[in-house]
Design an enzyme around this catalytic site. Structure first.
Site, PDB file in Angstrom:
ATOM      1  N   SER A  89       0.843  -1.194   0.000  1.00 53.52           N
ATOM      2  CA  SER A  89       0.000   0.000   0.000  1.00 53.52           C
ATOM      3  C   SER A  89       0.879   1.246   0.000  1.00 53.52           C
ATOM      4  O   SER A  89       1.620   1.499   0.953  1.00 53.52           O
ATOM      5  CB  SER A  89      -0.900   0.013   1.238  1.00 53.52           C
ATOM      6  OG  SER A  89      -1.408   1.317   1.402  1.00 53.52           O
ATOM      7  N   HIS A 139      -1.143  -1.341  -4.167  1.00 51.48           N
ATOM      8  CA  HIS A 139      -2.426  -1.006  -3.560  1.00 51.48           C
ATOM      9  C   HIS A 139      -2.507   0.515  -3.403  1.00 51.48           C
ATOM     10  O   HIS A 139      -1.650   1.133  -2.759  1.00 51.48           O
ATOM     11  CB  HIS A 139      -2.516  -1.707  -2.209  1.00 51.48           C
ATOM     12  CG  HIS A 139      -3.835  -1.578  -1.532  1.00 51.48           C
ATOM     13  ND1 HIS A 139      -4.910  -2.373  -1.831  1.00 51.48           N
ATOM     14  CD2 HIS A 139      -4.249  -0.739  -0.557  1.00 51.48           C
ATOM     15  CE1 HIS A 139      -5.936  -2.050  -1.070  1.00 51.48           C
ATOM     16  NE2 HIS A 139      -5.563  -1.049  -0.280  1.00 51.48           N
ATOM     17  N   ASP A 153      -4.704   3.592  -2.083  1.00 48.62           N
ATOM     18  CA  ASP A 153      -5.785   3.938  -1.162  1.00 48.62           C
ATOM     19  C   ASP A 153      -6.328   5.323  -1.483  1.00 48.62           C
ATOM     20  O   ASP A 153      -5.638   6.320  -1.290  1.00 48.62           O
ATOM     21  CB  ASP A 153      -5.271   3.902   0.279  1.00 48.62           C
ATOM     22  CG  ASP A 153      -5.078   2.473   0.765  1.00 48.62           C
ATOM     23  OD1 ASP A 153      -6.025   1.681   0.649  1.00 48.62           O
ATOM     24  OD2 ASP A 153      -3.976   2.149   1.240  1.00 48.62           O
ATOM     25  N   MET A 171      -9.003   8.127  -0.571  1.00 46.02           N
ATOM     26  CA  MET A 171      -9.869   8.538   0.554  1.00 46.02           C
ATOM     27  C   MET A 171     -10.390   9.947   0.315  1.00 46.02           C
ATOM     28  O   MET A 171      -9.648  10.805  -0.185  1.00 46.02           O
ATOM     29  CB  MET A 171      -9.058   8.518   1.856  1.00 46.02           C
ATOM     30  CG  MET A 171      -8.377   7.187   2.139  1.00 46.02           C
ATOM     31  SD  MET A 171      -7.568   7.211   3.742  1.00 46.02           S
ATOM     32  CE  MET A 171      -6.750   5.612   3.725  1.00 46.02           C
ATOM     33  N   HIS A 210      -8.279   0.939  -4.214  1.00 44.72           N
ATOM     34  CA  HIS A 210      -9.235   0.775  -3.118  1.00 44.72           C
ATOM     35  C   HIS A 210      -9.926   2.117  -2.894  1.00 44.72           C
ATOM     36  O   HIS A 210      -9.341   3.044  -2.322  1.00 44.72           O
ATOM     37  CB  HIS A 210      -8.431   0.303  -1.880  1.00 44.72           C
ATOM     38  CG  HIS A 210      -9.235   0.159  -0.636  1.00 44.72           C
ATOM     39  ND1 HIS A 210      -8.652  -0.039   0.607  1.00 44.72           N
ATOM     40  CD2 HIS A 210     -10.571   0.170  -0.412  1.00 44.72           C
ATOM     41  CE1 HIS A 210      -9.598  -0.140   1.523  1.00 44.72           C
ATOM     42  NE2 HIS A 210     -10.767  -0.012   0.930  1.00 44.72           N
ATOM     43  N   MET A 270     -12.138   4.415  -1.050  1.00 45.12           N
ATOM     44  CA  MET A 270     -12.820   4.688   0.227  1.00 45.12           C
ATOM     45  C   MET A 270     -13.495   6.044   0.085  1.00 45.12           C
ATOM     46  O   MET A 270     -13.120   7.023   0.742  1.00 45.12           O
ATOM     47  CB  MET A 270     -11.803   4.682   1.366  1.00 45.12           C
ATOM     48  CG  MET A 270     -11.338   3.281   1.719  1.00 45.12           C
ATOM     49  SD  MET A 270      -9.798   3.278   2.666  1.00 45.12           S
ATOM     50  CE  MET A 270      -8.629   3.345   1.311  1.00 45.12           C
ATOM     51  N   MET A 310     -11.516  -5.794   5.192  1.00 46.47           N
ATOM     52  CA  MET A 310     -10.717  -4.856   5.992  1.00 46.47           C
ATOM     53  C   MET A 310     -10.430  -5.491   7.347  1.00 46.47           C
ATOM     54  O   MET A 310     -11.337  -5.970   8.025  1.00 46.47           O
ATOM     55  CB  MET A 310     -11.487  -3.548   6.225  1.00 46.47           C
ATOM     56  CG  MET A 310     -11.655  -2.649   5.014  1.00 46.47           C
ATOM     57  SD  MET A 310     -10.144  -2.297   4.121  1.00 46.47           S
ATOM     58  CE  MET A 310      -9.128  -1.501   5.374  1.00 46.47           C
ATOM     59  N   ASP A 326      -6.647  -6.442   4.218  1.00 43.84           N
ATOM     60  CA  ASP A 326      -6.018  -5.117   4.250  1.00 43.84           C
ATOM     61  C   ASP A 326      -6.060  -4.522   5.656  1.00 43.84           C
ATOM     62  O   ASP A 326      -7.139  -4.252   6.186  1.00 43.84           O
ATOM     63  CB  ASP A 326      -6.786  -4.217   3.266  1.00 43.84           C
ATOM     64  CG  ASP A 326      -6.222  -2.812   3.149  1.00 43.84           C
ATOM     65  OD1 ASP A 326      -5.165  -2.529   3.735  1.00 43.84           O
ATOM     66  OD2 ASP A 326      -6.865  -1.995   2.453  1.00 43.84           O
TER      67      ASP A 326
END
Ligand code: DX5
Ligand code: ZN
Length: 225
Positions: free
Chosen positions: A10, A35, A37, A39, A68, A70, A139, A177
């Site tokens: 990540s 990965h 992330d 957000m 991913h 979010m 998660m 994760d």
């Protein structure tokens, strides 16, 4: 279950001022995916990166980007992320009231589709969508930040999720994760995960990225041999 266990470092824990370099180091060290992330400061408290950064990163490596999301209303951004280079797009069950439609939207772009659930969301909400997805992400921390501790009850959840996957759609990859590193990755793969996200365990400064990935690989080999 897929024999090869994949590692998806990540980049949330990478040095954002040296993102390209850090990503390249992870790729050279044998990462299978990167990965990413994303957000939005709404679904999770933190704000990270968008498609513009992903596109820049795409220029330095052709490794699959495991993206991913979010973010609330992820359907607004799926095409943008795929255009920027996302290979797998994973959306939270908690953000998608019409998840079947959202998964179709991802598939229509040509990307692989993943669905992710938070630690307190039960696995049974995924049963009807499993025939349509390529990946399930569990998660093992509450999403929003790197460097948190693995929630121990996730191990049994991984086992139950693996059973459901074998029953409904065995081709699905099962990713975990949050809070995973060389110290506990053995338990996670023994429970049935085959894609491991690791942020702080890979990009900490205690030793090189390559050595951190090697340590995780060694722990995996010991656990499944
Ligand atoms: C948390 C993110 C994770 C995070 C993992 O919201 O989804 O991908 O970067 O970081 P570690 O491995 O440090 O828990
Ligand atoms: Zn993540």
């Amino acid at each position: 279950m897929t024999n090869k266990i994949k590692i998806s470092p990540s980049i949330l824990s990478a040095d954002f001022a040296r993102l390209g370099e850090h990503a390249t180091e992870a790729v050279k060290a044998g990462a299978d995916y990167l990965h990413v992330d994303v957000m939005d400061g709404h679904f999770v408290p933190n704000i990270t990166i968008g498609p513009i950064i992903l596109e820049k990163l795409r220029a330095v490596t052709d490794i699959p980007f495991d993206t991913h999301l979010m973010i609330e209303k992820p359907e607004r951004y799926i095409e943008d992320f795929v255009k920027a280079g996302a290979s797998i797009v994973t959306v939270h069950y908690e953000t998608c009231p019409h998840i079947h439609r959202t998964v179709q939207q991802i598939k229509n772009t040509g990307a692989k589709a993943g669905v992710v659930i938070n630690p307190a969301t039960p696995i049974n909400v995924l049963e009807e969508i499993l025939p349509y997805v390529d990946l399930v992400l569990l998660m093992s921390v509450n999403p929003g930040f790197g460097g948190q501790s693995y929630i121990e009850t996730t191990t049994d959840k991984i086992r139950r999720m693996r059973d459901m996957i074998e029953r409904v759609n065995p081709a699905i990859e099962l990713e975990v994760d949050g809070g995973v590193g060389a110290q506990n990755v053995g338990t996670v793969v023994q429970a049935g995960a085959n894609v491991i996200v690791a942020g702080s365990a890979v990009f900490n400064k205690r030793q090189s990225v390559a050595q951190n990935i090697t340590d995780i690989r060694v722990a995996i080999r010991q656990a499944i041999s």
